[in-house]
Design a protein around this motif. Structure first.
Motif, PDB file in Angstrom:
ATOM      1  N   GLY A  48       4.312   9.408   9.531  1.00 52.85           N
ATOM      2  CA  GLY A  48       3.550   9.984   8.432  1.00 52.85           C
ATOM      3  C   GLY A  48       2.100   9.578   8.409  1.00 52.85           C
ATOM      4  N   LEU A  49       1.702   8.581   9.250  1.00 53.03           N
ATOM      5  CA  LEU A  49       0.313   8.158   9.309  1.00 53.03           C
ATOM      6  C   LEU A  49      -0.348   8.753  10.531  1.00 53.03           C
ATOM      7  CD1 LEU A  49       0.085   4.379   8.377  1.00 53.03           C
ATOM      8  CD2 LEU A  49      -0.798   6.311   7.119  1.00 53.03           C
ATOM      9  N   PRO A  50      -1.644   9.089  10.446  1.00 54.58           N
ATOM     10  CA  PRO A  50      -2.358   9.525  11.638  1.00 54.58           C
ATOM     11  C   PRO A  50      -2.297   8.442  12.699  1.00 54.58           C
ATOM     12  CG  PRO A  50      -3.657   9.914   9.657  1.00 54.58           C
ATOM     13  CD  PRO A  50      -2.475   9.087   9.254  1.00 54.58           C
ATOM     14  N   SER A  51      -2.229   8.830  13.941  1.00 51.02           N
ATOM     15  CA  SER A  51      -2.067   7.857  15.021  1.00 51.02           C
ATOM     16  C   SER A  51      -3.220   6.887  15.092  1.00 51.02           C
ATOM     17  CB  SER A  51      -1.923   8.590  16.358  1.00 51.02           C
ATOM     18  OG  SER A  51      -3.081   9.361  16.624  1.00 51.02           O
ATOM     19  N   GLY A  52      -4.385   7.287  14.629  1.00 49.34           N
ATOM     20  CA  GLY A  52      -5.541   6.391  14.692  1.00 49.34           C
ATOM     21  C   GLY A  52      -5.584   5.362  13.594  1.00 49.34           C
ATOM     22  N   GLY A  53      -4.707   5.487  12.590  1.00 45.01           N
ATOM     23  CA  GLY A  53      -4.786   4.595  11.442  1.00 45.01           C
ATOM     24  C   GLY A  53      -4.624   3.145  11.794  1.00 45.01           C
ATOM     25  N   ALA A  54      -3.592   2.845  12.589  1.00 45.18           N
ATOM     26  CA  ALA A  54      -3.342   1.452  12.957  1.00 45.18           C
ATOM     27  C   ALA A  54      -4.450   0.923  13.834  1.00 45.18           C
ATOM     28  CB  ALA A  54      -2.003   1.344  13.686  1.00 45.18           C
ATOM     29  N   MET A  83     -14.660   5.399  18.119  1.00 50.74           N
ATOM     30  CA  MET A  83     -13.394   5.058  17.465  1.00 50.74           C
ATOM     31  C   MET A  83     -13.095   6.058  16.360  1.00 50.74           C
ATOM     32  SD  MET A  83     -12.331   1.549  15.541  1.00 50.74           S
ATOM     33  CE  MET A  83     -12.323   0.638  17.078  1.00 50.74           C
ATOM     34  N   SER A  84     -11.846   6.463  16.264  1.00 51.65           N
ATOM     35  CA  SER A  84     -11.450   7.422  15.238  1.00 51.65           C
ATOM     36  C   SER A  84     -11.565   6.808  13.858  1.00 51.65           C
ATOM     37  CB  SER A  84      -9.998   7.856  15.485  1.00 51.65           C
ATOM     38  OG  SER A  84      -9.508   8.592  14.377  1.00 51.65           O
ATOM     39  N   ASP A  85     -11.935   7.645  12.875  1.00 49.11           N
ATOM     40  CA  ASP A  85     -11.986   7.190  11.489  1.00 49.11           C
ATOM     41  C   ASP A  85     -10.709   7.555  10.739  1.00 49.11           C
ATOM     42  OD1 ASP A  85     -14.411   5.893  11.483  1.00 49.11           O
ATOM     43  OD2 ASP A  85     -15.545   7.729  11.127  1.00 49.11           O
ATOM     44  N   SER A  86      -9.658   7.961  11.479  1.00 51.35           N
ATOM     45  CA  SER A  86      -8.409   8.361  10.856  1.00 51.35           C
ATOM     46  C   SER A  86      -7.703   7.135  10.293  1.00 51.35           C
ATOM     47  CB  SER A  86      -7.519   9.044  11.892  1.00 51.35           C
ATOM     48  OG  SER A  86      -6.314   9.469  11.305  1.00 51.35           O
ATOM     49  N   THR A  87      -7.565   7.056   8.981  1.00 53.53           N
ATOM     50  CA  THR A  87      -6.986   5.892   8.323  1.00 53.53           C
ATOM     51  C   THR A  87      -6.531   6.296   6.933  1.00 53.53           C
ATOM     52  OG1 THR A  87      -7.506   3.743   7.338  1.00 53.53           O
ATOM     53  CG2 THR A  87      -9.342   5.228   7.711  1.00 53.53           C
ATOM     54  N   PRO A  88      -5.472   5.682   6.411  1.00 54.01           N
ATOM     55  CA  PRO A  88      -5.011   6.019   5.059  1.00 54.01           C
ATOM     56  C   PRO A  88      -5.911   5.467   3.963  1.00 54.01           C
ATOM     57  CG  PRO A  88      -3.707   4.228   5.936  1.00 54.01           C
ATOM     58  CD  PRO A  88      -4.591   4.695   7.054  1.00 54.01           C
ATOM     59  N   PHE A  89      -6.873   4.646   4.308  1.00 54.08           N
ATOM     60  CA  PHE A  89      -7.722   3.992   3.312  1.00 54.08           C
ATOM     61  C   PHE A  89      -9.120   4.607   3.326  1.00 54.08           C
ATOM     62  CE2 PHE A  89      -4.685   0.727   4.792  1.00 54.08           C
ATOM     63  CZ  PHE A  89      -3.991   0.539   3.606  1.00 54.08           C
ATOM     64  N   GLU A  90      -9.512   5.174   2.198  1.00 56.78           N
ATOM     65  CA  GLU A  90     -10.853   5.743   2.104  1.00 56.78           C
ATOM     66  C   GLU A  90     -11.922   4.665   2.253  1.00 56.78           C
ATOM     67  OE1 GLU A  90     -13.722   7.765  -1.320  1.00 56.78           O
ATOM     68  OE2 GLU A  90     -11.540   7.871  -1.532  1.00 56.78           O
ATOM     69  N   GLY A 129      -0.777   2.730 -16.284  1.00 57.36           N
ATOM     70  CA  GLY A 129      -2.044   3.399 -16.566  1.00 57.36           C
ATOM     71  C   GLY A 129      -3.173   3.105 -15.610  1.00 57.36           C
ATOM     72  N   PHE A 130      -2.954   2.233 -14.622  1.00 60.37           N
ATOM     73  CA  PHE A 130      -4.007   1.974 -13.636  1.00 60.37           C
ATOM     74  C   PHE A 130      -4.192   3.235 -12.783  1.00 60.37           C
ATOM     75  CE2 PHE A 130      -2.519  -2.414 -14.424  1.00 60.37           C
ATOM     76  CZ  PHE A 130      -3.730  -3.031 -14.696  1.00 60.37           C
ATOM     77  N   ARG A 131      -5.394   3.741 -12.758  1.00 60.53           N
ATOM     78  CA  ARG A 131      -5.642   5.011 -12.069  1.00 60.53           C
ATOM     79  C   ARG A 131      -5.847   4.825 -10.574  1.00 60.53           C
ATOM     80  NH1 ARG A 131      -8.511   5.495 -16.936  1.00 60.53           N
ATOM     81  NH2 ARG A 131     -10.428   4.719 -15.947  1.00 60.53           N
ATOM     82  N   ARG A 132      -6.481   3.741 -10.193  1.00 60.68           N
ATOM     83  CA  ARG A 132      -6.759   3.503  -8.775  1.00 60.68           C
ATOM     84  C   ARG A 132      -6.311   2.098  -8.404  1.00 60.68           C
ATOM     85  NH1 ARG A 132     -11.379   6.170 -10.592  1.00 60.68           N
ATOM     86  NH2 ARG A 132     -11.775   8.194  -9.628  1.00 60.68           N
ATOM     87  N   LEU A 133      -5.722   1.980  -7.235  1.00 58.69           N
ATOM     88  CA  LEU A 133      -5.237   0.702  -6.728  1.00 58.69           C
ATOM     89  C   LEU A 133      -5.883   0.417  -5.376  1.00 58.69           C
ATOM     90  CD1 LEU A 133      -1.411   1.286  -7.364  1.00 58.69           C
ATOM     91  CD2 LEU A 133      -3.075   0.284  -8.949  1.00 58.69           C
ATOM     92  N   TRP A 134      -5.968  -0.889  -5.054  1.00 61.52           N
ATOM     93  CA  TRP A 134      -6.491  -1.337  -3.773  1.00 61.52           C
ATOM     94  C   TRP A 134      -5.484  -2.280  -3.131  1.00 61.52           C
ATOM     95  CZ3 TRP A 134     -11.803  -0.608  -2.051  1.00 61.52           C
ATOM     96  CH2 TRP A 134     -12.569   0.156  -2.927  1.00 61.52           C
ATOM     97  N   ALA A 135      -5.590  -2.411  -1.821  1.00 62.85           N
ATOM     98  CA  ALA A 135      -4.790  -3.387  -1.082  1.00 62.85           C
ATOM     99  C   ALA A 135      -5.716  -4.458  -0.528  1.00 62.85           C
ATOM    100  CB  ALA A 135      -4.032  -2.700   0.060  1.00 62.85           C
ATOM    101  N   ALA A 136      -5.134  -5.594  -0.151  1.00 59.87           N
ATOM    102  CA  ALA A 136      -5.914  -6.652   0.501  1.00 59.87           C
ATOM    103  C   ALA A 136      -5.043  -7.363   1.515  1.00 59.87           C
ATOM    104  CB  ALA A 136      -6.466  -7.653  -0.518  1.00 59.87           C
ATOM    105  N   GLY A 192       3.863   4.994  -0.277  1.00 59.44           N
ATOM    106  CA  GLY A 192       3.482   5.377  -1.629  1.00 59.44           C
ATOM    107  C   GLY A 192       2.936   6.794  -1.671  1.00 59.44           C
ATOM    108  N   PRO A 193       2.622   7.291  -2.856  1.00 58.51           N
ATOM    109  CA  PRO A 193       2.028   8.625  -2.971  1.00 58.51           C
ATOM    110  C   PRO A 193       0.725   8.712  -2.189  1.00 58.51           C
ATOM    111  CG  PRO A 193       2.701   7.776  -5.118  1.00 58.51           C
ATOM    112  CD  PRO A 193       2.817   6.643  -4.153  1.00 58.51           C
ATOM    113  N   VAL A 194       0.457   9.873  -1.615  1.00 61.52           N
ATOM    114  CA  VAL A 194      -0.762  10.058  -0.831  1.00 61.52           C
ATOM    115  C   VAL A 194      -1.983   9.766  -1.703  1.00 61.52           C
ATOM    116  CG1 VAL A 194      -2.166  11.712   0.444  1.00 61.52           C
ATOM    117  CG2 VAL A 194       0.322  11.750   0.657  1.00 61.52           C
ATOM    118  N   GLY A 195      -2.870   8.926  -1.177  1.00 64.35           N
ATOM    119  CA  GLY A 195      -4.097   8.598  -1.904  1.00 64.35           C
ATOM    120  C   GLY A 195      -3.925   7.587  -3.006  1.00 64.35           C
TER     121      GLY A 195
END
Length: 484
Positions: A333-339, A1-8, A245-252, A285-288
């Motif tokens: 704009g997302l890699p095809s493997g992301g979904a 399975m590809s690891d291509s995803t917008p989420f590190e 001022g939050f430097r990093r954000l997460w989704a859930a 959103g902005p990349v990363g």
């Protein structure tokens, strides 16, 4: 399975306050999580953590031992899954505040959900919990401090008095406690980054958030489990947080347990739509800008609530040859493997009962069969069978009245149905006992199986009591109608 995803980072949430899996079962599903694209675990121990000292009373009856926690970490490491422990420190504190020893720390005396932020002992309590958990997670890089759904905040007597002072507000009260907890984490464990759910922060004015200092201390986790998630609204919220001022954000997102407190089977399509919306948020959103995503799988809404979709951790991670066809193409704009990667980790589409060979597939098949057919089959016999409704209604049952001929029409079908479900129940119990502890198995069966089984058994018992005894056979060579 590809690891291509917008989420590190892609964390699978293990909610252990309902049907916590045995370590032996986790050893089977961790490789599956990794194979489907996950690279971390968010473990919400609640009362399954082996607290010591004055906190020992928080332990559930079948809580993990220190050795089992160590084994969980070992197994996670074998499969390159980073473990992020979650310790509730503000709301959802029922598992702590239900105990008499800590009841005086409730925000509102009648409700055990929220901690009183004014009591110095409150911070000492959650600090001790955090320290014990991190002591047993020596390599942890992150700690989730909860802080979601802080119901009744500001309604305790101490809070009411505090709020009467000029410039004080519920937002300021909330932020001060979050800041205190996060500061404790960073002071005692400087290499650990605190995460927190974002729902208490969303509507706060930007100037208050910025001035509080909280954005320099925690990384907020933006959660939304709706199938029709407002993509544009979430992108704007991300922008707001970054400006504060939050430097990093997460989704859930969620793969189970987010659609109803008594949901029996996972509505897969709902969750797939939610996941697709989050991919659109990431693309908008902005990349990363999103550090990662937490794939939540709630086992209960509240500590003393009903199990939701219990026995189905594996259901949300159902692999197979056809599940990817249920996933829409990735947004522009997302890699095809992301979904594919995200939805593969999150949930698989239910195709047919019994399909699949992943760990827990037997539980999935049996739970699905019981959920879809047990109650309806018993209802059909008791409420739509013409012999039962016409000749053994509730009136007749209560008075144990029935024509003997009708017994022969009802009893065989009832016995056959009971035998079929009893055999399946033995299989289900055996499968559940391999994965879960006795109290979780008992609870699920009592909620979902035993009521229908008792109705069926009750019908047979009433039949036995209503059926008149058969006359003894006549003796050989005797005419039963002849006078003696």
């Amino acid at each position: 399975m590809s690891d291509s995803t917008p989420f590190e980072m892609r964390l699978v949430h293990l909610d252990l306050k309902g049907a916590p899996p045995k370590v032996s079962y986790l050893s089977k599903v961790f490789p599956l999580f990794r194979a489907l694209g996950a690279n971390g675990l968010l473990i919400e121990y609640e009362d399954m953590f082996p607290y010591e000292g004055p906190l020992r009373l928080l332990r559930a009856r079948f809580s993990y031992s220190p050795a089992e926690v160590k084994e969980i970490l070992h197994l996670a490491g074998l499969h390159q899954l980073e473990v992020v422990p979650l310790v509730q420190t503000f709301g959802h504190m029922e598992f702590v505040l239900k105990h008499g020893a800590f009841a005086h720390l409730r925000e509102v005396a009648a409700f055990p959900n929220t901690l009183n932020p004014h009591e110095p002992e409150s911070l000492a309590l959650v600090g001790a919990m955090i320290d014990q958990v991190l002591q047993q997670h020596p390599g942890a890089r992150r700690l989730h401090i909860g802080c979601d759904e802080v119901y009744y905040l500001g309604e305790g007597e101490a809070s009411r008095q505090w709020l009467q002072q000029e410039q004080n507000s519920k937002a300021k009260l909330c932020l001060s406690h979050v800041r205190a907890v996060a500061s404790h984490v960073l002071a005692r464990h400087p290499h650990v980054t605190p995460l927190a759910w974002d729902d208490m922060l969303r509507d706060m004015p930007e100037d208050q958030l910025t001035a509080s200092g909280v954005p320099q201390l925690v990384e907020p986790v933006l959660w939304d489990y709706a199938a029709d998630l407002d993509v544009h609204g979430k992108v704007l919220l991300m922008q707001k947080y970054r400006q504060c001022g939050f430097r990093r954000l997460w989704a859930a997102s969620a793969f189970k347990g987010a659609t109803g407190p008594s949901q029996a089977l996972t509505p897969v399509e709902h969750h797939l739509r939610n996941h697709e919306r989050w991919l659109q948020v990431a693309a908008g959103g902005p990349v990363g800008s999103l550090q990662g995503i937490v794939l939540t799988g709630w086992q209960r809404r509240l500590h003393r609530g009903r199990q939701t979709e219990s026995g189905e951790h594996s259901r949300g991670f159902r692999p197979g040859n056809s599940w990817s066809c249920k996933v829409s193409p990735a947004p522009p704009g997302l890699p095809s493997g992301g979904a594919t990667v995200l939805s593969g980790v999150l949930s698989g589409a239910l195709r047919s009962e019994g399909a699949g060979s992943f760990p827990g597939s037997d539980i999935l098949s049996l739970v699905t069969h019981f959920s879809l057919h047990l109650r309806s089959s018993v209802d059909a016999l008791l409420e739509r069978n013409r012999y039962v409704t016409g000749w053994f209604s509730s009136y007749h049952r209560s008075r144990k009245l029935i024509h003997p001929i009708m017994v022969q029409h009802i009893r065989p079908e009832a016995l056959s149905l009971l035998a079929q479900w009893s055999a399946l129940l033995q299989q289900l119990e055996a499968a559940l006992q391999l994965a879960f502890y006795p109290d979780a198995v008992e609870e699920w069966l009592e909620e979902n199986v035993h009521p229908s089984m008792r109705r069926l058994q009750g019908l047979l018992q009433d039949l036995d009591e209503a059926a008149p005894p058969r006359p003894p056979p006549s003796g050989p060579g005797r005419d039963s109608c002849q006078d003696p």
